[in-house]
Design an enzyme around this catalytic site. Structure first.
Site, short mmCIF file in Angstrom:
data_model
loop_
_atom_site.label_atom_id
_atom_site.label_comp_id
_atom_site.label_asym_id
_atom_site.label_seq_id
_atom_site.Cartn_x
_atom_site.Cartn_y
_atom_site.Cartn_z
N ALA A 67 0.86 -1.18 0.00
CA ALA A 67 0.00 0.00 0.00
C ALA A 67 0.90 1.23 0.00
O ALA A 67 2.06 1.16 0.45
CB ALA A 67 -0.88 -0.01 1.24
N GLY A 113 0.70 -5.23 0.63
CA GLY A 113 -0.42 -5.32 -0.31
C GLY A 113 -0.02 -5.96 -1.64
O GLY A 113 -0.86 -6.53 -2.34
N GLU A 116 -0.15 -9.62 -1.03
CA GLU A 116 -1.58 -9.95 -0.90
C GLU A 116 -2.28 -9.96 -2.26
O GLU A 116 -3.14 -10.79 -2.52
CB GLU A 116 -2.24 -8.94 0.06
CG GLU A 116 -1.74 -9.12 1.49
CD GLU A 116 -2.08 -7.96 2.41
OE1 GLU A 116 -1.82 -6.79 2.03
OE2 GLU A 116 -2.63 -8.19 3.49
N GLU A 136 4.50 -5.40 7.14
CA GLU A 136 3.68 -4.42 7.88
C GLU A 136 4.10 -4.29 9.34
O GLU A 136 4.02 -3.21 9.92
CB GLU A 136 2.19 -4.81 7.81
CG GLU A 136 1.54 -4.62 6.46
CD GLU A 136 1.63 -5.83 5.55
OE1 GLU A 136 2.47 -6.73 5.80
OE2 GLU A 136 0.88 -5.89 4.57
N1 CO8 Z 1 4.62 3.19 -0.26
C1 CO8 Z 1 5.07 4.41 -0.69
N2 CO8 Z 1 6.30 4.58 -1.21
C2 CO8 Z 1 7.12 3.50 -1.32
C3 CO8 Z 1 6.72 2.21 -0.91
C4 CO8 Z 1 5.40 2.07 -0.37
N3 CO8 Z 1 4.89 0.89 0.02
N4 CO8 Z 1 7.74 1.36 -1.12
C5 CO8 Z 1 8.74 2.08 -1.67
N5 CO8 Z 1 8.39 3.36 -1.78
C6 CO8 Z 1 9.17 4.48 -2.33
C7 CO8 Z 1 10.29 4.88 -1.40
O1 CO8 Z 1 9.82 5.76 -0.40
C8 CO8 Z 1 11.26 5.53 -2.38
O2 CO8 Z 1 10.79 6.83 -2.67
P1 CO8 Z 1 11.88 8.06 -2.79
O3 CO8 Z 1 12.72 7.69 -3.97
O4 CO8 Z 1 11.01 9.24 -3.00
O5 CO8 Z 1 12.64 8.05 -1.50
C9 CO8 Z 1 11.09 4.71 -3.65
O6 CO8 Z 1 9.84 4.03 -3.50
C10 CO8 Z 1 12.18 3.68 -3.82
O7 CO8 Z 1 12.24 2.90 -2.65
P2 CO8 Z 1 13.59 2.70 -1.78
O8 CO8 Z 1 14.50 3.84 -1.97
O9 CO8 Z 1 13.16 2.38 -0.37
O10 CO8 Z 1 14.18 1.42 -2.50
P3 CO8 Z 1 15.14 0.32 -1.85
O11 CO8 Z 1 15.65 -0.50 -2.99
O12 CO8 Z 1 16.14 0.92 -0.94
O13 CO8 Z 1 14.16 -0.60 -0.96
C11 CO8 Z 1 12.14 -1.79 -0.48
C12 CO8 Z 1 13.14 -1.32 -1.56
C13 CO8 Z 1 12.82 -2.84 0.42
C14 CO8 Z 1 10.96 -2.43 -1.21
C15 CO8 Z 1 11.68 -0.58 0.36
O14 CO8 Z 1 11.24 0.45 -0.51
C16 CO8 Z 1 10.57 -0.86 1.31
O15 CO8 Z 1 10.79 -1.44 2.37
N6 CO8 Z 1 9.32 -0.42 0.98
C17 CO8 Z 1 8.19 -0.52 1.84
C18 CO8 Z 1 7.65 -1.93 1.85
C19 CO8 Z 1 6.51 -2.06 2.82
O16 CO8 Z 1 6.62 -1.82 3.99
N7 CO8 Z 1 5.32 -2.50 2.31
C20 CO8 Z 1 4.14 -2.67 3.10
C21 CO8 Z 1 3.31 -1.42 3.09
S1 CO8 Z 1 1.90 -1.52 4.18
C22 CO8 Z 1 0.78 -2.46 3.32
O17 CO8 Z 1 1.00 -2.86 2.23
C23 CO8 Z 1 -0.51 -2.74 4.04
C24 CO8 Z 1 -1.61 -3.21 3.10
C25 CO8 Z 1 -2.94 -3.11 3.77
C26 CO8 Z 1 -3.37 -1.69 3.92
C27 CO8 Z 1 -4.71 -1.61 4.55
C28 CO8 Z 1 -5.30 -0.19 4.46
C29 CO8 Z 1 -4.85 0.75 5.51
#
Ligand code: CO8
Length: 262
Positions: A67, A113, A116, A136
């Site tokens: 998400a 997500g 999922e 998460e």
């Molecule tokens: N949301 C928003 N932005 C994101 C997300 C995300 N899930 N994942 C990555 N990005 C963005 C980063 O902020 C970054 O942006 P910027 O260049 O502006 O800084 C860009 O994408 C590139 O990401 P990274 O620089 O972090 O890239 P890395 O190669 O260093 O890392 C990862 C890659 C490991 C995938 C890392 O980006 C990461 O950990 N991302 C988050 C993953 C995460 O936690 N996902 C779960 C999210 S919560 C969820 O999905 C719940 C679903 C249910 C919701 C229910 C409703 C409320």
């Protein structure tokens, strides 16, 4: 359809490929993307010539990294968070129950997500560098788009708890070993394999495909005896179709069948 900002469409006879495209944020699922995906699923469902759907992510790095976390700051209370979880779950249920096969071509990170969403596919193909996980917990929350339910049904109760509690990612090879992924492919071959599988499935009898999907999907939520009755009733329905006559005749006449979905 042409107005989608976050989804690209490619289609050929029998299948459509939807590419989720917000590459700057690793294709994170914003509310807008969810709305567009809902519209796209509507279109796939009602377009008879599309018999198979493929979903993938834009770029080489991510399928969907979850998400959109930046939208979480707009959530003010539990009720709003629950509402957003239900919005995503409703869409994901639709994808899982689409009366056509759905192939997930997981080209990179499938996290939160994204994992999922992949779990709602009928067949998951993954590139060698794909990663699956429910991180998460590291945000102080739990999966909300079906992760605690669908993951446990695929990989088992304790592995699902382990993955959701640690936030650890699975490699494509590990996900394959656990039965979550059906095939692991070099990145350069992933989409070609997904398209050729889609073509192959689009030539099968559509009603039989639909009943296989329903029988397995619904059967998992009921006891074996009721599940077997369900299978027998769908088996019976197959015998009322023109495609059954065509399939049997084609076999006897030693020629490939031409199924019409009737
Ligand atoms: N949301 C928003 N932005 C994101 C997300 C995300 N899930 N994942 C990555 N990005 C963005 C980063 O902020 C970054 O942006 P910027 O260049 O502006 O800084 C860009 O994408 C590139 O990401 P990274 O620089 O972090 O890239 P890395 O190669 O260093 O890392 C990862 C890659 C490991 C995938 C890392 O980006 C990461 O950990 N991302 C988050 C993953 C995460 O936690 N996902 C779960 C999210 S919560 C969820 O999905 C719940 C679903 C249910 C919701 C229910 C409703 C409320």
């Amino acid at each position: 359809m042409s107005n989608w900002k976050n989804i690209m469409l490619e289609q050929e006879e029998g299948w459509a490929l939807l590419t989720l495209s917000r590459p700057k944020v690793l294709n994170a699922l914003s509310r807008e993307l969810l709305d567009e995906l809902n519209e796209a699923v509507d279109w796939v469902e009602k377009t008879d010539s599309i018999r198979v759907l493929i979903l993938t992510g834009d770029g080489e790095k991510a399928f969907v990294a979850g998400a959109d976390i930046s939208e979480f700051t707009q959530i003010e209370h539990a009720g709003q968070a629950e509402e957003l979880a239900i919005k995503g779950q409703t869409l994901f249920n639709r994808i899982e129950n689409l009366p056509k096969p759905v192939i997930m071509a997981v080209n990179g990170y499938a996290l939160g997500g994204g994992c999922e969403l992949a779990l709602c596919g009928d067949i998951i193909l993954a590139s060698e560098h794909a990663r699956f996980g429910q991180p998460e917990i590291n945000l102080g929350i739990i999966p909300g788009y079906g992760g605690t339910q669908r993951l446990a049904r695929v990989v088992g109760k304790n592995m699902a708890k382990y993955l959701c509690m640690t936030g650890e990612m699975l490699t494509a090879a590990e996900a394959h070993r656990l039965g979550l992924v059906q095939k692991v492919l070099p990145a350069s071959e992933l989409l070609n394999e997904a398209k050729s599988l889609a073509k192959q499935l689009s030539q099968k009898a559509p009603l039989a495909i639909q009943w296989i999907k329903k029988s397995i999907q619904n059967g998992l939520d009921i006891d074996l005896k009721t599940g077997l009755q369900l299978e027998a009733s769908y088996f019976g329905l197959c015998f009322d179709t023109e495609d059954r006559i065509e399939g049997v005749n084609a076999f006897l006449e030693k020629r490939p069948p031409r199924f019409k979905g009737k």
